[in-house]
Motif scaffolding. Structure first.
Motif, short mmCIF file in Angstrom:
data_model
loop_
_atom_site.label_atom_id
_atom_site.label_comp_id
_atom_site.label_asym_id
_atom_site.label_seq_id
_atom_site.Cartn_x
_atom_site.Cartn_y
_atom_site.Cartn_z
N PHE A 1 102.76 14.18 -28.33
CA PHE A 1 103.47 12.90 -28.32
C PHE A 1 104.28 12.65 -27.05
O PHE A 1 104.66 11.51 -26.78
CB PHE A 1 104.43 12.81 -29.52
CG PHE A 1 103.84 13.19 -30.83
CD1 PHE A 1 102.63 12.65 -31.25
CD2 PHE A 1 104.48 14.10 -31.67
CE1 PHE A 1 102.08 13.00 -32.47
CE2 PHE A 1 103.94 14.46 -32.88
CZ PHE A 1 102.73 13.91 -33.29
N PRO B 1 99.74 7.55 -31.74
CA PRO B 1 100.51 8.75 -31.36
C PRO B 1 99.72 10.03 -31.60
O PRO B 1 99.19 10.25 -32.69
CB PRO B 1 101.74 8.67 -32.27
CG PRO B 1 101.94 7.21 -32.51
CD PRO B 1 100.54 6.65 -32.60
N GLY B 2 99.61 10.84 -30.58
CA GLY B 2 98.91 12.12 -30.67
C GLY B 2 97.43 12.07 -30.38
O GLY B 2 96.77 13.11 -30.29
N SER C 1 104.61 19.02 -30.51
CA SER C 1 104.93 17.60 -30.40
C SER C 1 105.02 17.17 -28.94
O SER C 1 104.61 16.06 -28.58
CB SER C 1 106.25 17.28 -31.12
OG SER C 1 106.11 17.40 -32.51
N ALA D 1 102.30 12.65 -37.17
CA ALA D 1 102.63 11.30 -36.73
C ALA D 1 102.49 10.30 -37.87
O ALA D 1 103.34 9.41 -38.04
CB ALA D 1 101.72 10.89 -35.57
N PRO E 1 103.84 8.09 -22.79
CA PRO E 1 104.75 7.73 -23.87
C PRO E 1 106.15 7.42 -23.32
O PRO E 1 106.65 8.15 -22.46
CB PRO E 1 104.77 8.97 -24.76
CG PRO E 1 104.42 10.09 -23.82
CD PRO E 1 103.47 9.52 -22.82
N GLY F 1 105.67 5.24 -29.16
CA GLY F 1 105.03 6.52 -29.46
C GLY F 1 103.60 6.61 -29.00
O GLY F 1 102.95 7.64 -29.20
N CYS F 2 103.09 5.56 -28.37
CA CYS F 2 101.69 5.50 -27.99
C CYS F 2 101.49 5.74 -26.49
O CYS F 2 102.44 5.73 -25.71
CB CYS F 2 101.11 4.13 -28.34
SG CYS F 2 101.20 3.73 -30.11
N LEU G 1 110.23 10.99 -31.73
CA LEU G 1 109.12 10.18 -32.23
C LEU G 1 109.53 9.47 -33.51
O LEU G 1 109.25 8.27 -33.69
CB LEU G 1 107.89 11.05 -32.48
CG LEU G 1 106.69 10.28 -33.06
CD1 LEU G 1 106.19 9.23 -32.08
CD2 LEU G 1 105.56 11.25 -33.43
#
Length: 231
Positions: free
Chosen positions: A171, A71-72, A167, A140, A50, A34-35, A178
């Motif tokens: 993400f 994430p995000g 999202s 997240a 991602p 998710g990163c 996610l």
């Protein structure tokens, strides 16, 4: 000798700073988490988008360093929506002005600790850009804690379509993907801590071990036994 990996918390909120040395002739597979990452390959600066599947992003051998953004958190800092980089590794020069990237490349190449130099670059950039979308960071965090997509949408005050659209930008994929990625990461962390597969699956939020096995196959492209080297 094996791979050598070190990681620490960054001064940038929610980020991790890491370094990795991979033996020649081997690859270091990276599972979806998710990163997004700012990477140093030993020669150039890259951005890892991602992932929706395992990627041998570190190539065949060598030393790498990176800053892994929560994430995000990366789109605002990098200036690009996450879904534009989904499952990709791109040169930083494709996203930022070439002259600036050349100066940054020289800075990291001359640094005694490339990972620390990358962290400084990320901190400098964060100070000059807008903050991450706080609503999506909260989404997240709720999903990472095991909350459902419905709960996350309700707490954020967003409808299904709104949540999905935002999202993608934050993400790189929808909230259900996610949530699945983060659930797999929770399960793998529990297995590493010593829990049996079945117990880790239930504690992470899977219906049963077979559910975890499907997630592992679909997202990581392997089995629990192959990944951990034990039955």
């Amino acid at each position: 000798m094996g791979d050598s990996y070190e990681e620490r918390a960054s001064r940038l909120d929610g980020a991790k700073v890491w370094s990795l040395t991979v033996e020649p002739g081997t690859v270091h597979p990276v599972l979806p988490d998710g990163c997004m990452d700012l990477l140093w390959s030993g020669e150039r600066l890259l951005v890892a988008g991602p992932d929706t599947r395992t990627a041998p992003a570190t190539g065949t051998g060598g030393s790498w360093a990176g800053v892994r953004f929560a994430p995000g958190a990366a789109p605002a800092l990098l200036g690009v929506p996450a879904d534009a980089l989904r499952d990709l590794r791109v040169p930083l020069a494709a996203l930022w002005p070439g002259d600036a990237v050349r100066r940054l490349t020289e800075r990291v190449a001359e640094a005694a600790e490339p990972a620390a130099a990358l962290e400084d670059i990320a901190l400098d950039r964060a100070a000059r850009t807008g903050p991450p979308d706080p609503v999506m960071r909260a989404v997240a965090a709720r999903l990472e804690a095991g909350g459902s997509v419905a709960d996350a949408a309700h707490s954020a005050g967003l409808g299904t379509r709104q949540l999905h659209r935002r999202s993608l930008t934050a993400f790189g994929y929808g909230p259900k993907t996610l949530a699945r990625v983060l659930r797999l990461q929770r399960a793998l962390a529990l297995v590493r801590s010593g829990l049996p597969y079945a117990d880790a699956a239930l504690a992470a939020g899977c219906a049963d071990q077979a559910h975890l096995a499907r997630d592992m196959r679909d997202l990581a492209g392997t089995t629990l036994t192959a990944y951990f080297g034990r039955p």
